[in-house]
Design a protein around this motif. Structure first.
Motif, PDB file in Angstrom:
ATOM      1  N   LEU B  39     -17.184  80.614  59.747  1.00 50.29           N
ATOM      2  CA  LEU B  39     -16.889  79.399  58.975  1.00 50.29           C
ATOM      3  C   LEU B  39     -17.115  79.563  57.475  1.00 50.29           C
ATOM      4  CD1 LEU B  39     -17.982  76.095  60.687  1.00 50.29           C
ATOM      5  CD2 LEU B  39     -15.767  76.769  59.838  1.00 50.29           C
ATOM      6  N   VAL B  40     -17.941  80.537  57.098  1.00 49.07           N
ATOM      7  CA  VAL B  40     -18.308  80.668  55.680  1.00 49.07           C
ATOM      8  C   VAL B  40     -17.103  80.720  54.721  1.00 49.07           C
ATOM      9  CG1 VAL B  40     -19.348  82.258  54.009  1.00 49.07           C
ATOM     10  CG2 VAL B  40     -20.632  81.536  55.999  1.00 49.07           C
ATOM     11  N   PRO B  41     -16.066  81.531  55.008  1.00 47.72           N
ATOM     12  CA  PRO B  41     -14.946  81.581  54.066  1.00 47.72           C
ATOM     13  C   PRO B  41     -14.220  80.243  53.915  1.00 47.72           C
ATOM     14  CG  PRO B  41     -14.762  83.309  55.725  1.00 47.72           C
ATOM     15  CD  PRO B  41     -15.889  82.437  56.133  1.00 47.72           C
ATOM     16  N   VAL B  42     -14.338  79.340  54.888  1.00 49.60           N
ATOM     17  CA  VAL B  42     -13.693  78.029  54.782  1.00 49.60           C
ATOM     18  C   VAL B  42     -14.622  77.028  54.093  1.00 49.60           C
ATOM     19  CG1 VAL B  42     -12.268  76.399  56.040  1.00 49.60           C
ATOM     20  CG2 VAL B  42     -12.814  78.593  57.061  1.00 49.60           C
ATOM     21  N   LEU B  43     -15.915  77.134  54.406  1.00 45.26           N
ATOM     22  CA  LEU B  43     -16.879  76.165  53.857  1.00 45.26           C
ATOM     23  C   LEU B  43     -17.137  76.376  52.366  1.00 45.26           C
ATOM     24  CD1 LEU B  43     -19.607  75.732  56.608  1.00 45.26           C
ATOM     25  CD2 LEU B  43     -18.000  74.036  55.763  1.00 45.26           C
ATOM     26  N   LEU B  44     -17.256  77.642  51.946  1.00 44.97           N
ATOM     27  CA  LEU B  44     -17.577  77.935  50.544  1.00 44.97           C
ATOM     28  C   LEU B  44     -16.629  77.251  49.562  1.00 44.97           C
ATOM     29  CD1 LEU B  44     -18.672  81.699  50.364  1.00 44.97           C
ATOM     30  CD2 LEU B  44     -20.039  79.680  49.862  1.00 44.97           C
ATOM     31  N   PRO B  45     -15.295  77.487  49.672  1.00 47.81           N
ATOM     32  CA  PRO B  45     -14.407  76.840  48.702  1.00 47.81           C
ATOM     33  C   PRO B  45     -14.484  75.320  48.774  1.00 47.81           C
ATOM     34  CG  PRO B  45     -13.150  77.886  50.450  1.00 47.81           C
ATOM     35  CD  PRO B  45     -14.552  78.340  50.602  1.00 47.81           C
ATOM     36  N   MET B  46     -14.698  74.771  49.977  1.00 48.08           N
ATOM     37  CA  MET B  46     -14.785  73.319  50.118  1.00 48.08           C
ATOM     38  C   MET B  46     -15.934  72.774  49.274  1.00 48.08           C
ATOM     39  SD  MET B  46     -14.978  71.142  53.615  1.00 48.08           S
ATOM     40  CE  MET B  46     -16.711  70.800  53.704  1.00 48.08           C
ATOM     41  N   MET B  47     -17.114  73.408  49.407  1.00 48.69           N
ATOM     42  CA  MET B  47     -18.289  72.980  48.640  1.00 48.69           C
ATOM     43  C   MET B  47     -18.016  73.028  47.144  1.00 48.69           C
ATOM     44  SD  MET B  47     -20.725  72.451  50.707  1.00 48.69           S
ATOM     45  CE  MET B  47     -20.168  72.229  52.350  1.00 48.69           C
ATOM     46  N   ILE B  48     -17.395  74.124  46.696  1.00 49.11           N
ATOM     47  CA  ILE B  48     -17.185  74.316  45.260  1.00 49.11           C
ATOM     48  C   ILE B  48     -16.164  73.312  44.726  1.00 49.11           C
ATOM     49  CG2 ILE B  48     -16.510  75.978  43.487  1.00 49.11           C
ATOM     50  CD1 ILE B  48     -17.406  78.189  45.481  1.00 49.11           C
ATOM     51  N   ILE B  49     -15.077  73.103  45.488  1.00 46.38           N
ATOM     52  CA  ILE B  49     -14.046  72.163  45.024  1.00 46.38           C
ATOM     53  C   ILE B  49     -14.607  70.744  44.966  1.00 46.38           C
ATOM     54  CG2 ILE B  49     -11.855  71.083  45.668  1.00 46.38           C
ATOM     55  CD1 ILE B  49     -10.931  73.884  46.545  1.00 46.38           C
ATOM     56  N   ILE B  50     -15.441  70.390  45.945  1.00 47.92           N
ATOM     57  CA  ILE B  50     -16.067  69.065  45.911  1.00 47.92           C
ATOM     58  C   ILE B  50     -16.879  68.900  44.630  1.00 47.92           C
ATOM     59  CG2 ILE B  50     -17.813  67.590  46.988  1.00 47.92           C
ATOM     60  CD1 ILE B  50     -16.964  68.897  49.674  1.00 47.92           C
ATOM     61  N   GLY B  51     -17.652  69.921  44.278  1.00 46.87           N
ATOM     62  CA  GLY B  51     -18.434  69.888  43.048  1.00 46.87           C
ATOM     63  C   GLY B  51     -17.545  69.691  41.832  1.00 46.87           C
ATOM     64  N   ALA B  52     -16.432  70.432  41.791  1.00 44.57           N
ATOM     65  CA  ALA B  52     -15.508  70.350  40.655  1.00 44.57           C
ATOM     66  C   ALA B  52     -14.910  68.947  40.546  1.00 44.57           C
ATOM     67  CB  ALA B  52     -14.406  71.391  40.809  1.00 44.57           C
ATOM     68  N   VAL B  53     -14.437  68.409  41.689  1.00 41.50           N
ATOM     69  CA  VAL B  53     -13.795  67.087  41.667  1.00 41.50           C
ATOM     70  C   VAL B  53     -14.792  66.012  41.239  1.00 41.50           C
ATOM     71  CG1 VAL B  53     -12.744  65.298  43.099  1.00 41.50           C
ATOM     72  CG2 VAL B  53     -12.047  67.670  43.374  1.00 41.50           C
ATOM     73  N   LEU B  54     -16.004  66.082  41.798  1.00 41.19           N
ATOM     74  CA  LEU B  54     -17.014  65.066  41.476  1.00 41.19           C
ATOM     75  C   LEU B  54     -17.383  65.078  39.996  1.00 41.19           C
ATOM     76  CD1 LEU B  54     -19.622  64.839  44.344  1.00 41.19           C
ATOM     77  CD2 LEU B  54     -17.963  63.165  43.585  1.00 41.19           C
ATOM     78  N   SER B  55     -17.363  66.263  39.381  1.00 39.99           N
ATOM     79  CA  SER B  55     -17.736  66.335  37.968  1.00 39.99           C
ATOM     80  C   SER B  55     -16.680  65.651  37.105  1.00 39.99           C
ATOM     81  CB  SER B  55     -17.921  67.787  37.549  1.00 39.99           C
ATOM     82  OG  SER B  55     -16.665  68.415  37.398  1.00 39.99           O
ATOM     83  N   LEU B  56     -15.436  65.607  37.593  1.00 38.22           N
ATOM     84  CA  LEU B  56     -14.349  65.015  36.798  1.00 38.22           C
ATOM     85  C   LEU B  56     -14.233  63.513  37.022  1.00 38.22           C
ATOM     86  CD1 LEU B  56     -11.630  67.780  37.276  1.00 38.22           C
ATOM     87  CD2 LEU B  56     -13.142  67.417  35.327  1.00 38.22           C
ATOM     88  N   VAL B  57     -14.481  63.072  38.292  1.00 41.45           N
ATOM     89  CA  VAL B  57     -14.340  61.654  38.614  1.00 41.45           C
ATOM     90  C   VAL B  57     -15.719  61.003  38.567  1.00 41.45           C
ATOM     91  CG1 VAL B  57     -13.499  60.019  40.326  1.00 41.45           C
ATOM     92  CG2 VAL B  57     -12.451  62.257  40.136  1.00 41.45           C
ATOM     93  N   ASP B  58     -16.027  60.290  37.485  1.00 42.28           N
ATOM     94  CA  ASP B  58     -17.360  59.682  37.410  1.00 42.28           C
ATOM     95  C   ASP B  58     -17.303  58.173  37.710  1.00 42.28           C
ATOM     96  OD1 ASP B  58     -16.124  58.855  35.159  1.00 42.28           O
ATOM     97  OD2 ASP B  58     -17.423  59.905  33.761  1.00 42.28           O
TER      98      ASP B  58
END
Lengths: 176, 159
Positions: B39-58
Motif C-alpha cells: 500500500l505504501v506507493p499508493v498512500l504516500l502520494p495521497m498524504m502529500i497531495i492532501i498536505g499540498a491542497v490543504l495549504s492552498l485552501v484555507d
C-alpha cells in the motif's frame, strides 16, 4: 526503473509541494507541516489495524464469516456491518483493507458496502463530536437520512454490479 | 477513536494469538507487513497531495464561499469542495461551527461537512485499487446521494 514507476505519483506530489514552495515559501512550508501531520495520523492507526486484519485473516474461518455476513446472513449481517462501521477507527482509507478482508472471507457485497458507508460518515466518536459542534438537530437529520440512503443504496449497488463485475472484485481482492 | 486504543487492541490480539499458536501469529504478522508494503506507493502520494491542497485552501477561502446568501450555488460548491478536500473530522466540525457563526448557512455547511466525510476524491486511487474503479465510483456516488438527501432535509427543516 520499476521502483521509479511504482513511486511515480509520490515523486509527482513531492514536485507539486516543491512548486508551491517556490511560488510562496510560507504556503510551501505549511504544506510540509500538514503532510507530516497526515503521516502522524496514518501511523497512529494504520499499523495496528493491519496487524488486527492479518490476525483475523489467519484465525477467522471462511465459514464463520459466510454464516454471519454472507449472502444468506440477512438482517443480522446488515446490523453487524453497521456496528463494525460505527466502531471503526481512523480515516476511510483504513477501512478499505478491512472491507477487502471481509470480501475475501465471503461476506455479502451489500454488507461490505454498508460497512464502508457507515465507516465514512457515521463512526460513533465522530457522531458525538458532530453533536457537540453542530447541534443535536443537525446530527439527528444526518444520522437518519444517511442510514436510510446507505441501507437502500448498498442493496441497490449490489444489484447494479453484474455477476461478472462481482467476480472481478472478488478476484482482485485475492491479489491485494 | 484514539490511536493508542487501537494499538492496545492490536497488542492484546497479538498476545492472545501468540499464546494460542506461534505459527499462526507469525503468518498473520507476515500478511500484515506484506499488505502495508504493497500500500505504501499508493498512500504516500495521497498524504502529500492532501498536505499540498490543504495549504492552498484555507478557512478564509471556505467561509467566503459559504455565505448565507450563496444559496444553491453555495451548496453545490460545498459538496464539491467537501469531496475534493481531505480535512480530518476533528478539524472539520469546529470549522463547520465557525462557518455558521460567521454567517454561513446550515444547508451549505451540511453539504460541505457531509461530502467531506462520504465522498473521497483523493482516496479514490486507494479505493479503486481494492475494489476496481467502477465499484469505487458507484460507492462515491452513493455517498454523494446521501449528502444531497441530507442537504435537502436540512434545507427544509433548519432554514
Amino acid at each position: 526503473m520499476n521502483t521509479v514507476k511504482k513511486y511515480k505519483w509520490t515523486i509527482i506530489s513531492v514536485l507539486i509541494i516543491l512548486a508551491i514552495y517556490l511560488v510562496n515559501s510560507s504556503k510551501g512550508l505549511m504544506a510540509v507541516t500538514l503532510t507530516v501531520n497526515n503521516f502522524k495520523t496514518m501511523l497512529s492507526v494504520l499499523p495496528p489495524i493491519f496487524i488486527i486484519i492479518g490476525l483475523l485473516d489467519v484465525w477467522v474461518p471462511r465459514e464463520t464469516m459466510i454464516k454471519y455476513m454472507g449472502d444468506k446472513s440477512g438482517i443480522l449481517g446488515g446490523i453487524l456491518a453497521v456496528l463494525m462501521g460505527a466502531f471503526g477507527a481512523g480515516p476511510l482509507y483504513v477501512a478499505f483493507p478491512v472491507a477487502a478482508l471481509l470480501l475475501k472471507k465471503g461476506a455479502r457485497l451489500a454488507n461490505v458496502f454498508l460497512f464502508l458507508c457507515i465507516w465514512s460518515s457515521m463512526k460513533l466518536p465522530l457522531l458525538m463530536y458532530e453533536w457537540a459542534s453542530l447541534g443535536g438537530r443537525f446530527t439527528t437529520i444526518h444520522i437518519i437520512s444517511s442510514l436510510a440512503v446507505y441501507v437502500l443504496g448498498s442493496l441497490l449497488m449490489e444489484r447494479l454490479l453484474s455477476s461478472k463485475a462481482r467476480d472481478i472484485i472478488y478476484s482482485n481482492i485475492e491479489l491485494v | 477513536m484514539n490511536g493508542s486504543v487501537v494499538y492496545a487492541i492490536a497488542a492484546i490480539c497479538l498476545i492472545v494469538s501468540f499464546i494460542k499458536s506461534r505459527e499462526k501469529t507469525r503468518l498473520g504478522v507476515k500478511k500484515a507487513l506484506k499488505s502495508i508494503v504493497k500500500l505504501v506507493p499508493v498512500l504516500l502520494p495521497m498524504m502529500i497531495i492532501i498536505g499540498a491542497v490543504l495549504s492552498l485552501v484555507d478557512a478564509q477561502f471556505i467561509s467566503r464561499v459559504f455565505g448565507n446568501s450563496s444559496g444553491i450555488y453555495g451548496v453545490i460548491l460545498g459538496l464539491a469542495l467537501g469531496a475534493v478536500a481531505f480535512i480530518p473530522s476533528f478539524v472539520a466540525f469546529p470549522l463547520g461551527a465557525n462557518l455558521l457563526q460567521y454567517g454561513a448557512g446550515y444547508p451549505q455547511v451540511a453539504g460541505f461537512i457531509s461530502s467531506l466525510m462520504a465522498v473521497g476524491f483523493i482516496s479514490f486511487g486507494v479505493e479503486s485499487r481494492f475494489f476496481g474503479a467502477k465499484t469505487a465510483l458507484i460507492r462515491n456516488l452513493l455517498g454523494l446521494l446521501a449528502c444531497i438527501v441530507f442537504v435537502i432535509l436540512v434545507w427544509g427543516l433548519m432554514k
